[in-house]
Write a protein that holds these residues in place. Structure first.
Motif, mmCIF file in Angstrom:
data_model
loop_
_atom_site.group_PDB
_atom_site.id
_atom_site.type_symbol
_atom_site.label_atom_id
_atom_site.label_comp_id
_atom_site.label_asym_id
_atom_site.label_seq_id
_atom_site.Cartn_x
_atom_site.Cartn_y
_atom_site.Cartn_z
ATOM 1 N N GLY A 289 0.807 -1.215 0.000
ATOM 2 C CA GLY A 289 0.000 0.000 0.000
ATOM 3 C C GLY A 289 0.841 1.267 0.000
ATOM 4 O O GLY A 289 2.028 1.257 0.348
ATOM 5 N N ASP A 290 0.205 2.374 -0.383
ATOM 6 C CA ASP A 290 0.861 3.685 -0.350
ATOM 7 C C ASP A 290 0.663 4.260 1.051
ATOM 8 O O ASP A 290 -0.256 5.033 1.305
ATOM 9 C CB ASP A 290 0.246 4.598 -1.419
ATOM 10 N N ILE A 291 1.536 3.841 1.952
ATOM 11 C CA ILE A 291 1.424 4.208 3.365
ATOM 12 C C ILE A 291 2.700 4.936 3.758
ATOM 13 O O ILE A 291 3.781 4.351 3.750
ATOM 14 C CB ILE A 291 1.198 2.956 4.237
ATOM 15 N N ARG A 292 2.571 6.209 4.064
ATOM 16 C CA ARG A 292 3.741 7.067 4.234
ATOM 17 C C ARG A 292 3.874 7.551 5.679
ATOM 18 O O ARG A 292 2.881 7.736 6.377
ATOM 19 C CB ARG A 292 3.640 8.284 3.309
ATOM 20 N N LEU A 293 5.118 7.783 6.053
ATOM 21 C CA LEU A 293 5.415 8.361 7.360
ATOM 22 C C LEU A 293 6.041 9.732 7.138
ATOM 23 O O LEU A 293 7.017 9.869 6.397
ATOM 24 C CB LEU A 293 6.376 7.462 8.144
ATOM 25 N N CYS A 294 5.462 10.733 7.760
ATOM 26 C CA CYS A 294 5.931 12.108 7.596
ATOM 27 C C CYS A 294 7.385 12.235 8.048
ATOM 28 O O CYS A 294 7.776 11.713 9.089
ATOM 29 C CB CYS A 294 5.044 13.045 8.417
ATOM 30 N N GLU A 295 8.175 12.941 7.257
ATOM 31 C CA GLU A 295 9.585 13.161 7.590
ATOM 32 C C GLU A 295 9.855 14.612 7.971
ATOM 33 O O GLU A 295 11.006 15.024 8.087
ATOM 34 C CB GLU A 295 10.463 12.765 6.395
ATOM 35 N N LYS A 296 8.784 15.390 8.155
ATOM 36 C CA LYS A 296 8.950 16.829 8.391
ATOM 37 C C LYS A 296 8.433 17.277 9.757
ATOM 38 O O LYS A 296 8.283 18.474 10.001
ATOM 39 C CB LYS A 296 8.225 17.610 7.290
ATOM 40 N N ASN A 297 8.143 16.316 10.628
ATOM 41 C CA ASN A 297 7.617 16.645 11.959
ATOM 42 C C ASN A 297 6.350 17.499 11.900
ATOM 43 O O ASN A 297 6.144 18.395 12.726
ATOM 44 C CB ASN A 297 8.677 17.366 12.804
ATOM 45 N N ILE A 298 5.513 17.229 10.925
ATOM 46 C CA ILE A 298 4.239 17.949 10.818
ATOM 47 C C ILE A 298 3.281 17.399 11.871
ATOM 48 O O ILE A 298 3.129 16.185 12.002
ATOM 49 C CB ILE A 298 3.650 17.793 9.400
ATOM 50 N N PRO A 299 2.631 18.278 12.630
ATOM 51 C CA PRO A 299 1.734 17.804 13.694
ATOM 52 C C PRO A 299 0.392 17.329 13.150
ATOM 53 O O PRO A 299 0.055 17.566 11.984
ATOM 54 C CB PRO A 299 1.560 19.050 14.572
ATOM 55 N N HIS A 300 -0.365 16.692 14.015
ATOM 56 C CA HIS A 300 -1.694 16.194 13.647
ATOM 57 C C HIS A 300 -2.558 17.323 13.079
ATOM 58 O O HIS A 300 -3.208 17.160 12.047
ATOM 59 C CB HIS A 300 -2.361 15.580 14.882
ATOM 60 N N ALA A 301 -2.552 18.466 13.753
ATOM 61 C CA ALA A 301 -3.332 19.629 13.298
ATOM 62 C C ALA A 301 -2.495 20.421 12.288
ATOM 63 O O ALA A 301 -2.083 21.556 12.543
ATOM 64 C CB ALA A 301 -3.734 20.494 14.480
ATOM 65 N N PHE A 302 -2.274 19.833 11.125
ATOM 66 C CA PHE A 302 -1.391 20.451 10.123
ATOM 67 C C PHE A 302 -1.916 21.795 9.634
ATOM 68 O O PHE A 302 -1.157 22.624 9.119
ATOM 69 C CB PHE A 302 -1.201 19.506 8.934
ATOM 70 N N ILE A 303 -3.217 22.040 9.787
ATOM 71 C CA ILE A 303 -3.823 23.263 9.261
ATOM 72 C C ILE A 303 -3.349 24.521 9.982
ATOM 73 O O ILE A 303 -3.630 25.631 9.533
ATOM 74 C CB ILE A 303 -5.363 23.187 9.324
ATOM 75 N N THR A 304 -2.621 24.366 11.085
ATOM 76 C CA THR A 304 -2.140 25.554 11.789
ATOM 77 C C THR A 304 -0.916 26.174 11.124
ATOM 78 O O THR A 304 -0.789 27.390 11.087
ATOM 79 C CB THR A 304 -1.806 25.228 13.257
ATOM 80 N N HIS A 305 -0.016 25.353 10.599
ATOM 81 C CA HIS A 305 1.216 25.913 10.033
ATOM 82 C C HIS A 305 1.721 25.205 8.779
ATOM 83 O O HIS A 305 2.694 25.662 8.181
ATOM 84 C CB HIS A 305 2.351 25.868 11.074
ATOM 85 N N PHE A 306 1.102 24.103 8.371
ATOM 86 C CA PHE A 306 1.714 23.280 7.327
ATOM 87 C C PHE A 306 0.774 22.992 6.154
ATOM 88 O O PHE A 306 0.825 21.926 5.552
ATOM 89 C CB PHE A 306 2.211 21.960 7.937
#
Length: 325
Positions: A289-306
């Motif tokens: 599957g296309d299952i990815r792990l973030c490598e940028k330390n983006i938080p769960h609530a990405f809508i705040t800064h990412f």
């Protein structure tokens, strides 16, 4: 230059009645009525964002704008609020369709099952059956996305992105262990406290608090989400959260297996709602599957800064699919 470009992007706000509940829909792009648009210029695909909890669609406007720009403004990007998480201002007209007016009200629409049916009802009444779909679910929106595919497998979904997906063992996660007693056992205390504190609060004070909060969270306030401090909406968010803790337990491997070729999972490394071990487990069970792990330390609530980073990832993943449209 990039920020100026985003400012020029049209975003249309609508409040509709969907399944018997007031619903906010934010439509990025010039298309506001896909259902009745029979012109040759009508887009062939809709990018549909399903938020987390609380389901305030206004939080996702910067993300939607970024994605709209990155897909060359060829396709509408719409975001829907959860049922009961948005109330129309007094001066705002609530739109209805004949299809929705004749439809039965959805049972327990503010709960987990009702929210899934709410999204399906919207697609039935506002999106043509032959229009291709890209679904983007964030947090519990990922669970809704999987359930939508399970319940209506004939939906013309070409890709589905599950961002920081809370699709299993929610009450066992680090945040879940804290949230479960609050949402399930002390919910009524939260309700009463919210009503006592917020109901008498003047709208001007609420607006001031919200503006300040949005600045701290680095969120645009093009569509000021006054519902953040509306007791009715907060109570519904807490009610949904309580059901999430109790019912989102076992990962739906059967649905994942059936739709794996169109699914992209994106897990965080610092996510207290779906910890890294959940990624490792699903990666082991679905190695193809296309299952990815973030490598940028983006938080769960990405809508705040990412927003830009997440939009970049999705737009890049969609390049091949969209080139065929």
């Amino acid at each position: 230059m990039d920020s100026e470009l985003k400012e020029e992007i049209p975003v249309h706000e609508e409040f509709i009645l969907c399944g018997g509940a007031e619903t906010q829909v934010l439509k990025c792009g010039p298309w506001t009525d896909l259902f009745h648009d029979q012109s040759v210029k009508r887009p062939k695909l809709l990018i549909f964002i399903i938020p987390g909890n609380p389901g305030f669609s206004a939080f996702y406007v910067p993300f939607a704008k970024a994605l709209y720009s990155l897909t060359n403004r060829r396709f509408p990007v719409w975001t829907i609020s959860h049922a009961g998480h948005a109330l129309a201002p007094k001066d705002k007209k609530i739109l209805t369709t004949s299809e929705d007016s004749n439809a039965q009200e959805i049972k327990d629409i503010y709960g987990l099952n009702g929210q899934i049916e709410h999204k399906l009802a919207f697609l039935r009444t506002h999106v043509p059956k032959d229009m291709k779909l890209v679904l983007i679910g964030h947090s519990i929106g990922s669970y809704f996305t999987l359930q939508m595919l399970k319940r209506v497998p004939e939906l013309p979904v070409i890709r589905a992105f599950l961002l920081f997906p809370t699709i299993e063992r929610m009450s066992e996660s680090p945040n879940g262990r804290i949230a479960t007693p609050l949402l399930c056992w002390f919910r009524y205390v939260l309700y009463v406290t919210g009503y006592l504190l917020l109901k008498p609060c003047p709208e001007t004070i609420k607006s001031l608090l919200i503006r300040r909060g949005l600045q701290v969270m680095n969120l645009e306030n093009e569509f000021s989400p006054l519902n953040i401090l509306e007791p009715f909406c907060l109570a519904n968010a807490a009610y949904l959260g309580g059901q999430e803790m109790m019912e989102v337990v076992k990962r739906d491997d059967e649905t994942i297996k059936e739709h794996l070729c169109k699914l992209t999972f994106y897990y965080g490394t610092i996510d207290p709602w779906c910890p890294k071990e959940y990624y490792e487990d699903i990666k082991k069970d679905f190695p193809e599957g296309d299952i990815r792990l973030c490598e940028k330390n983006i938080p769960h609530a990405f809508i705040t800064h990412f927003n830009q980073e997440m939009a970049d990832m999705i737009a890049d993943s969609l390049k091949d699919d969209l080139s065929k449209m």
